[in-house]
Scaffold this motif. Structure first.
Motif, PDB file in Angstrom:
ATOM      1  N   UNK A 183      -4.679   8.840  17.316  1.00 53.12           N
ATOM      2  CA  UNK A 183      -5.543   9.623  18.192  1.00 53.12           C
ATOM      3  C   UNK A 183      -4.644  10.484  19.086  1.00 53.12           C
ATOM      4  N   UNK A 185      -5.155  11.995  21.718  1.00 55.62           N
ATOM      5  CA  UNK A 185      -5.261  11.795  23.162  1.00 55.62           C
ATOM      6  C   UNK A 185      -4.318  10.686  23.632  1.00 55.62           C
ATOM      7  N   UNK A 186      -3.874   9.815  22.705  1.00 58.04           N
ATOM      8  CA  UNK A 186      -2.903   8.782  23.084  1.00 58.04           C
ATOM      9  C   UNK A 186      -1.584   9.424  23.485  1.00 58.04           C
ATOM     10  N   UNK A 188      -1.284  12.483  24.686  1.00 56.44           N
ATOM     11  CA  UNK A 188      -1.515  13.117  25.988  1.00 56.44           C
ATOM     12  C   UNK A 188      -1.485  12.063  27.081  1.00 56.44           C
ATOM     13  N   UNK A 189      -2.039  10.878  26.786  1.00 57.79           N
ATOM     14  CA  UNK A 189      -2.034   9.799  27.777  1.00 57.79           C
ATOM     15  C   UNK A 189      -0.600   9.401  28.099  1.00 57.79           C
ATOM     16  N   UNK A 190       0.256   9.332  27.083  1.00 56.94           N
ATOM     17  CA  UNK A 190       1.657   9.004  27.299  1.00 56.94           C
ATOM     18  C   UNK A 190       2.315  10.003  28.241  1.00 56.94           C
ATOM     19  N   UNK A 191       2.034  11.283  28.017  1.00 60.41           N
ATOM     20  CA  UNK A 191       2.580  12.332  28.881  1.00 60.41           C
ATOM     21  C   UNK A 191       1.982  12.216  30.278  1.00 60.41           C
ATOM     22  N   UNK A 192       0.671  11.990  30.318  1.00 59.40           N
ATOM     23  CA  UNK A 192      -0.033  11.922  31.594  1.00 59.40           C
ATOM     24  C   UNK A 192       0.505  10.785  32.456  1.00 59.40           C
ATOM     25  N   UNK A 193       0.951   9.705  31.802  1.00 60.11           N
ATOM     26  CA  UNK A 193       1.450   8.544  32.541  1.00 60.11           C
ATOM     27  C   UNK A 193       2.929   8.685  32.866  1.00 60.11           C
ATOM     28  N   UNK A 194       3.472   9.881  32.692  1.00 57.55           N
ATOM     29  CA  UNK A 194       4.792  10.179  33.224  1.00 57.55           C
ATOM     30  C   UNK A 194       5.927  10.206  32.226  1.00 57.55           C
ATOM     31  N   UNK A 195       5.629  10.061  30.926  1.00 53.26           N
ATOM     32  CA  UNK A 195       6.716  10.043  29.964  1.00 53.26           C
ATOM     33  C   UNK A 195       6.951  11.433  29.360  1.00 53.26           C
ATOM     34  N   UNK A 203       7.606   5.482  22.571  1.00 52.17           N
ATOM     35  CA  UNK A 203       6.732   4.398  23.044  1.00 52.17           C
ATOM     36  C   UNK A 203       5.337   4.416  22.426  1.00 52.17           C
ATOM     37  N   UNK A 204       4.914   5.567  21.909  1.00 49.42           N
ATOM     38  CA  UNK A 204       3.550   5.654  21.378  1.00 49.42           C
ATOM     39  C   UNK A 204       3.543   6.036  19.896  1.00 49.42           C
ATOM     40  N   UNK A 208       3.019   3.360  16.520  1.00 52.32           N
ATOM     41  CA  UNK A 208       1.754   3.517  15.797  1.00 52.32           C
ATOM     42  C   UNK A 208       1.977   4.034  14.380  1.00 52.32           C
TER      43      UNK A 208
ATOM     44  N   UNK B  81      -2.254  19.933  30.491  1.00 45.95           N
ATOM     45  CA  UNK B  81      -2.275  19.909  29.024  1.00 45.95           C
ATOM     46  C   UNK B  81      -2.526  21.296  28.449  1.00 45.95           C
ATOM     47  N   UNK B 102       3.728  15.572  32.616  1.00 41.88           N
ATOM     48  CA  UNK B 102       4.253  14.239  32.942  1.00 41.88           C
ATOM     49  C   UNK B 102       4.810  14.125  34.357  1.00 41.88           C
ATOM     50  N   UNK B 107      -3.477  12.044  37.382  1.00 42.90           N
ATOM     51  CA  UNK B 107      -3.630  11.163  36.232  1.00 42.90           C
ATOM     52  C   UNK B 107      -5.032  11.314  35.691  1.00 42.90           C
ATOM     53  N   UNK B 110      -9.275   9.567  29.991  1.00 49.41           N
ATOM     54  CA  UNK B 110      -9.687  10.394  28.861  1.00 49.41           C
ATOM     55  C   UNK B 110     -11.079  10.014  28.377  1.00 49.41           C
ATOM     56  N   UNK B 116      -3.791   2.445  24.471  1.00 52.84           N
ATOM     57  CA  UNK B 116      -2.798   2.279  23.408  1.00 52.84           C
ATOM     58  C   UNK B 116      -3.131   1.039  22.587  1.00 52.84           C
ATOM     59  N   UNK B 118      -1.578  -0.536  20.317  1.00 56.69           N
ATOM     60  CA  UNK B 118      -0.497  -1.446  19.933  1.00 56.69           C
ATOM     61  C   UNK B 118      -0.010  -2.277  21.113  1.00 56.69           C
ATOM     62  N   UNK B 127       1.946   0.822  31.688  1.00 56.84           N
ATOM     63  CA  UNK B 127       2.670   1.815  30.878  1.00 56.84           C
ATOM     64  C   UNK B 127       3.443   2.813  31.738  1.00 56.84           C
TER      65      UNK B 127
END
Lengths: 289, 396
Positions: A183, A185-186, A188-195, A203-204, A208, B81, B102, B107, B110, B116, B118, B127
């Motif tokens: 997905x 959006x996962x 984007x979530x990784x980026x959104x959470x600072x990575x 990490x994502x 996966x 984004x 980032x 924040x 979505x 995630x 996994x 995270x």
């Protein structure tokens, strides 16, 4: 309820009956025959149907078998590493960069090499790498070398190169499928959470994609161990792998029980290694996205 | 005399929200998000056509509009984004032009929750803490606190893929809030939940927002959700903000006929302007007769409207039995249709003389709360309708 299930099961069985019969006749029966042979005694030109473990003892005591098995494993491991490492960027590009409406075309292009037979593709590498092959004659024509390069062909490197090329689509497709299932959006979530992009990949994306990578590793590793054509053609028979040894025992030396024991031993090793690999990757495989 | 005063609050009652007592006035707080002339194109498609808005610190702000109106695009430009093709986006006074997603102080929750699959629940929530200098134990405690805050205490060890929709949403909230962002962006966070769960989460989100005091920006296409939760709402159509107001103002005084149509149920009737005073406009409305509309209730018509029209909320009138006395203006009519909803009933009433206007009868939909034990009047019943000119909105 039970009747309904019974009917459904019956229907299912009838549906798969033809391929099941086919699989039993052409896979299970020969395999069981080989297994049975490996416990029989070899008489000259005949097979003595008496139970013995001699074949296995002889196989494992033989330094040639051990050397060849280790070589096969090494070649297969190298082929797998090269193939999967080169396939991942291709699959990634296919999944993340190629526009959706062009993906079918790209997959089509990737599978084009499969339109020619495996033997022809392997032989093609001989044409490219050979003494009077494309590379040597090209370099010679340009005056870059006086004598043909001899290290191109008939060595482990050329075997690895040939097998990696042959198995590339087998690695690209499962990794591509795994990447497609992620997905977006996962990420984007990784980026959104600072990575950063790189850390998000680490990490994502990569965890996966691991089910696809694991599948690719097994799909490449298992058949390459038993490959017969490439060591013969590209290795020039000088670097035999385990399939060549089995062929020699079965046909040239005509010791079918010993040949069967070698085959079963090699299969057992491959099975053990594959299961160990699956076990090591179990945490990636239980994810249902 | 006193009776005349009671009608007006009744008309507005439906827009009341459970936001409780007032906090410091919005205008006194510092701006947290400022958009100035924000433009966005997707190829030839003009997704955002010059968005200007200021969202203040601690505000619960909603972007409301039909799908394709640009509300999600605007949220994603704030998150980083999507780049913008013109204008400025400032978060906490800082220009976000070259700030990647980032490192922005925002924040996001979505629409798909983006849990995630996994990782465990605790790993999901933690995270974003990778580079947090705190010790492992302190981080674990922070994760527990965050889970506790969203009512997921003890779920840390669960596999993420085994969660229900509502639980995923809570994990997504905890995962974002643990980073203490200046702004929390929520992209249609309740659209995947069933109705009961959605209503429960609406109240929980309001409470959570008041508890953490973080600026929330919610994207939704559900007008009820926006009215219930927001301090202010920007209604968007086709990449533009059609109206930016508090829920009450939006509901009672929509800026255009289109906004009125999008927010709640609204009766529309043709109107003829017959006179204008200093503080009112006099119009002729089918079935209502000649009405003086206060200047505050005069909004603009949209392109494509046939002419001036009147908007009238179903709950802004009261049905009475024949012969009953009523405050305000009273007209009479016949019930043409009854739609029963359990707690309330919609009545389509044809008012006497409504066909004088243009030869066709005009129905007005009026809603009444059902009183337990009292019978719902049938189709064909003659009724009196009590209403006040102040609850009519003129679009001209």
């Amino acid at each position: 309820m039970a009747t309904g299930n019974g009917t459904e099961t019956g229907q299912g069985l009838r549906l798969i009956a033809p391929p099941l019969l086919y699989a039993i006749l052409l896979l299970a029966v020969p395999l069981l025959t080989i297994l049975a042979y490996s416990f029989f005694k070899d008489g000259y030109l005949t097979i003595v149907r008496e139970f013995t473990l001699e074949n296995y003892l002889a196989t494992w005591a033989d330094p040639i078998f051990r050397t060849i098995l280790v070589r096969s494993l090494m070649v297969a491991a190298m082929v797998t590493a090269v193939t999967v490492l080169m396939a991942f960027p291709v699959a990634y590009f296919l999944s993340f960069v190629v526009a959706p409406e062009r993906k079918a075309l790209w997959i089509f292009l990737i599978t084009i090499p499969f339109w020619t037979s495996y033997l022809v593709r392997v032989f093609l590498w001989k044409v490219i790498l050979g003494f009077n092959g494309v590379i040597n004659s090209g370099l010679k024509a340009n005056g870059l070398i006086d004598e043909p390069l001899k290290f191109l062909l008939y060595n482990t490197g050329s075997i690895v190169m040939t097998l990696s090329h042959s198995y590339a689509p087998f690695a690209i497709l499962p990794i591509y499928v795994a990447l497609e299932k992620i997905d977006r959006s996962l990420l984007e979530a990784g980026r959104d959470l600072g990575e950063s992009r790189l850390m998000t990949f680490w990490r994502v994306t990569l965890p996966l994609a691991m089910p696809g990578v694991v599948a690719a590793v097994l799909i490449v590793f298992i058949p390459t161990i038993g490959d017969y054509v490439t060591p013969t053609v590209i290795g020039g028979g000088k670097i035999p792998m385990v399939a060549n040894l089995i062929q020699a025992q079965m046909l040239d030396i005509d010791n079918k029980p010993l040949g069967s024991a070698v085959a079963i031993s090699a299969m057992a090793v491959v099975t053990a290694l594959s299961l160990a690999f699956l076990f090591l990757n179990r945490r990636f495989l239980k994810v249902r996205a | 005399m006193t009776a005349a005063h009671t009608l007006q609050p009744v008309a507005l009652a439906a827009s009341a929200s459970p936001r409780g007592p007032a906090r410091p006035a919005l205008d006194d707080r510092k701006p947290m998000i400022e958009c100035r002339g924000v433009q966005k194109y997707y190829g030839d498609y003009h997704a955002l056509r010059g968005i200007d808005l200021t969202i203040r610190e601690g505000e619960f702000f909603s972007l409301l509009g039909p799908s394709g109106c640009g509300k999600t695009t605007l949220l994603r430009t704030i998150a980083g984004f999507e780049g913008i093709d013109g204008g400025v986006v400032l978060v906490d006074g800082r220009d976000m032009a070259n700030v990647p997603a980032n490192v922005r102080p925002t924040n996001m929750v979505f629409q798909s929750y983006a849990i995630f699959p996994h990782l465990t629940v605790a790993e999901n929530v933690g995270f974003g803490l990778r580079r947090d200098p705190r010790s492992r134990a302190e981080k674990a405690a922070a994760v527990d606190d965050a889970l506790d805050m969203v009512g997921m205490k003890g779920f840390g060890g669960r596999a993420a893929h085994a969660l229900s929709g509502g639980q995923r949403q809570r994990v997504a909230l905890a995962r974002a809030l643990i980073l203490k962002p200046k702004v929390l962006l929520l992209d249609e966070p309740l659209s995947a939940l069933d109705r009961k769960m959605r209503e429960q989460m609406q109240v929980e989100l309001i409470k959570l927002q008041r508890q953490v005091g973080i600026t929330f920006v919610l994207v939704t296409h559900d007008q009820e959700e926006a009215l219930v939760m927001s301090d202010r709402i920007a209604v968007m159509f086709e990449g533009e903000i059609a109206q930016l107001d508090g829920p009450e103002a939006l509901y009672a005084r929509p800026a255009s006929r289109r906004v009125a149509d999008f927010i709640g149920v609204m009766n529309f009737m043709p109107a003829r302007i017959v006179g204008e005073g200093a503080d009112h406009v006099t119009v002729a409305v089918p079935g209502f007769g000649t009405v003086d509309i206060p200047a505050a209730n005069v909004s603009r018509a949209d392109r494509g409207d046939a002419g001036p029209s009147i908007g009238f909320r179903p709950e802004a009138a009261t049905l009475l039995p024949m012969g009953a006395e009523a405050p305000g203006r009273v007209t009479e009519g016949v019930i043409d249709e009854v739609v029963y909803y359990g707690d309330m009933t919609y009545y389509d009433v044809i008012m006497d003389g409504s066909d004088d206007y243009d030869g066709v009868p005009h129905e007005v939909r009026i809603s009444m709360r059902n009183v337990f034990g009292r019978e719902v009047p049938d189709v064909g019943t003659r009724v009196r309708v009590s209403w006040s000119p102040g609850s009519l909105v003129l679009f001209r």
